[in-house]
Write an enzyme that holds these catalytic residues in place. Structure first.
Site, PDB file in Angstrom:
ATOM      1  N   GLN A  65     -22.491 -12.060  35.925  1.00 56.99           N
ATOM      2  CA  GLN A  65     -21.646 -11.221  35.066  1.00 56.99           C
ATOM      3  C   GLN A  65     -20.739 -10.302  35.866  1.00 56.99           C
ATOM      4  O   GLN A  65     -19.857  -9.640  35.310  1.00 56.99           O
ATOM      5  CB  GLN A  65     -22.522 -10.389  34.134  1.00 56.99           C
ATOM      6  CG  GLN A  65     -23.347  -9.314  34.839  1.00 56.99           C
ATOM      7  CD  GLN A  65     -24.341  -8.645  33.930  1.00 56.99           C
ATOM      8  OE1 GLN A  65     -25.390  -9.224  33.609  1.00 56.99           O
ATOM      9  NE2 GLN A  65     -24.042  -7.431  33.496  1.00 56.99           N
ATOM     10  N   CYS A  71     -24.356  -8.510  29.917  1.00 56.13           N
ATOM     11  CA  CYS A  71     -25.640  -9.187  30.079  1.00 56.13           C
ATOM     12  C   CYS A  71     -26.109  -9.866  28.804  1.00 56.13           C
ATOM     13  O   CYS A  71     -26.653 -10.969  28.826  1.00 56.13           O
ATOM     14  CB  CYS A  71     -26.684  -8.196  30.567  1.00 56.13           C
ATOM     15  SG  CYS A  71     -26.884  -6.742  29.514  1.00 56.13           S
ATOM     16  N   HIS A 365     -30.607  -3.598  29.805  1.00 57.69           N
ATOM     17  CA  HIS A 365     -30.213  -4.917  30.314  1.00 57.69           C
ATOM     18  C   HIS A 365     -30.896  -6.006  29.498  1.00 57.69           C
ATOM     19  O   HIS A 365     -32.045  -5.845  29.063  1.00 57.69           O
ATOM     20  CB  HIS A 365     -30.629  -5.028  31.773  1.00 57.69           C
ATOM     21  CG  HIS A 365     -30.038  -6.195  32.510  1.00 57.69           C
ATOM     22  ND1 HIS A 365     -28.710  -6.549  32.422  1.00 57.69           N
ATOM     23  CD2 HIS A 365     -30.604  -7.098  33.362  1.00 57.69           C
ATOM     24  CE1 HIS A 365     -28.481  -7.596  33.196  1.00 57.69           C
ATOM     25  NE2 HIS A 365     -29.617  -7.956  33.768  1.00 57.69           N
ATOM     26  N   ASN A 387     -31.810 -14.112  35.440  1.00 56.74           N
ATOM     27  CA  ASN A 387     -30.874 -12.999  35.373  1.00 56.74           C
ATOM     28  C   ASN A 387     -29.443 -13.519  35.432  1.00 56.74           C
ATOM     29  O   ASN A 387     -29.202 -14.723  35.535  1.00 56.74           O
ATOM     30  CB  ASN A 387     -31.155 -12.010  36.523  1.00 56.74           C
ATOM     31  CG  ASN A 387     -30.593 -10.630  36.268  1.00 56.74           C
ATOM     32  OD1 ASN A 387     -30.044 -10.353  35.199  1.00 56.74           O
ATOM     33  ND2 ASN A 387     -30.714  -9.754  37.240  1.00 56.74           N
TER      34      ASN A 387
END
Length: 456
Positions: A65, A71, A365, A387
């Site tokens: 990102q 996110c 997040h 992630n």
């Protein structure tokens, strides 16, 4: 009783105490030349952490990102691409995060202006208007906001609407749009104070939305209304689908059943009893979309639903407080990762509820679970996390989360309704408790983008 100042005598006592504190002096010398986290890092946790899991989904190439707070969009689209890869029979595909960012920004601008029209008689310096205008166009968002965007606009492959400088580095674009949005809010409120009616105010608002569309096209490019789609699968077979709209592409090549999913949270604060449905006032993006809805449940229910999803072969979207007891480069989330007590000689003892109530912890997040390590009794030991910070962190972009960290800093999971009891699902039919706009459970949408624009 009068306020108590710090006196010269007290300062002298403190100086004397530190002078006779060898561990304090040692910690001072270490932290003077090194970061706190380098000094406090618990090497036993680092050495004892592995990336082996008893339940593990296939690993897809990691996404990035970059300097943005998208996110929640990356996490949602990472769920989708698993489905798209199967339907297209390809080894990898990435869906355009820039495309959904475009529509999220313009929908948020419209949502805020509509909220301003609904609160015209609120005082400008009151808490509500001050809060609404603090960060009205940040990159963050919630699951229901993601659903609203996909339901209305569909999705497109990343090749159809690729990244731009502004999508990867959103700060300047967001700052300029926020400046304009605040000025527009002031204009609408002045017009109302001058006696202008709601019909004329809405006409003016529509023109304002047009300004945002132009700004977004300049920064992100114009989103496609339709596009030609063709690809070669992993068996080297060529396919041509012809011209598709983003909605048609989603239906045909993603087909993720958004209606089957439910949002569970675990927030043990006194103001949020378990087994209740909650929403947050003025939190959203698409005016006609569904509201944010949270089912607050006991930790065991929350955790078992996530495990069941993974055992069923489905990745899990979740929201957490990623900045606590974490090391991004090592890719470790563990409550024992840093030994702050040995450095400071002070114990940090707040529980999860107190941390939320006193502003020390909130959702910052969103990521995706792709595995869990269960012991011989079926209890989780650690979790595998996909992630969206690129491949240079953790295990080629994947993190490992201890189960104790899950308990303390996990707040939200999106799971299939099949893995939630009928009694809990029945709560979806009740009227939600409306939380104020500044409730910490809205932080991922309001503050998440701001907090993570430069990463933890």
């Amino acid at each position: 009783m009068s306020p108590q100042p710090i006196t010269p005598a007290q300062v002298a006592d403190l100086q004397e105490a530190f002078a006779h504190d060898p561990l304090g002096r040692l910690a001072r010398n270490a932290v003077a030349k090194n970061s706190l986290h380098a000094v406090a890092l618990n090497r036993a946790v680092v050495a004892g952490t592995d990336h082996v899991f008893s339940v593990q989904l296939p690993s897809n190439p990691i996404t990035d990102q970059k300097s943005s707070g998208r996110c929640w969009l990356f996490a949602g689209l990472n769920l989708f691409r698993v489905e798209a890869m199967q339907r297209l029979n390809v080894d990898n595909i990435e869906l355009s995060q820039n495309y959904l960012l475009f529509w999220d920004k313009i929908e948020k601008a419209n949502y805020l202006l509509e909220t301003i029209l609904a609160t015209l008689d609120e005082p400008t310096d009151g808490r509500l208007i001050t809060f609404l205008l603090h960060s009205p166009l940040q990159d963050g968002g919630q699951w229901d906001m993601f659903v609203n965007l996909v339901a209305k606009y569909g999705v497109v492959p990343k090749s159809v609407m690729p990244e731009t400088e502004s999508s990867s580095n959103t700060r300047i674009m967001t700052a300029m749009m926020t400046t304009l949005l605040r000025e527009q809010a002031a204009t609408l409120r002045r017009m109302h104070a001058a006696g202008v009616g709601i019909v004329e105010l809405r006409e003016r608002k529509q023109a304002m939305v047009g300004q945002f569309y132009r700004m977004l096209c300049i920064h992100l490019g114009e989103p496609p209304q339709e596009f030609e789609w063709q690809w070669r699968d992993k068996d080297k077979q060529f396919h041509r689908a012809g011209t598709l709209t983003p909605q048609e592409f989603f239906t045909r090549y993603v087909g993720y059943d958004l209606d089957k999913m439910v949002c569970l949270i675990h927030c043990p604060t006194a103001d949020k009893p378990f087994n209740r449905l909650y929403t947050i006032q003025h939190l959203g993006n698409v005016v006609e979309g569904q509201i944010v809805r949270y089912l607050n449940v006991d930790l065991s229910v929350f955790k078992q639903a996530a495990i069941a999803m993974l055992q069923d072969g489905q990745p899990v979207w979740f929201g957490c407080d990623v900045g606590k007891q974490s090391h991004p480069e090592l890719g470790i989330l563990d409550t024992q990762l840093y030994d702050y007590a040995s450095v400071y000689g002070a114990r940090f003892a707040a529980d999860k509820a107190e941390r939320v109530e006193y502003g020390h912890s909130m959702m910052t997040h969103a990521m995706v679970f792709t595995g869990v390590d269960l012991d011989d009794d079926g209890k989780p030991r650690k979790w595998r996390v996909e992630n969206s910070w690129g491949e240079k962190i953790g295990d080629k972009g994947f993190l490992v989360m201890s189960d104790a960290w899950f308990d303390e800093y996990m707040y939200e999971v999106i799971v299939d309704k099949r893995f939630v009891s009928a009694e809990v699902l029945a709560l979806l039919e009740t009227d939600p408790v409306v939380l104020p706009p500044w409730d910490p459970m809205g932080a991922l949408a309001v503050a998440g983008g701001e907090l993570l624009n430069d990463r933890v």
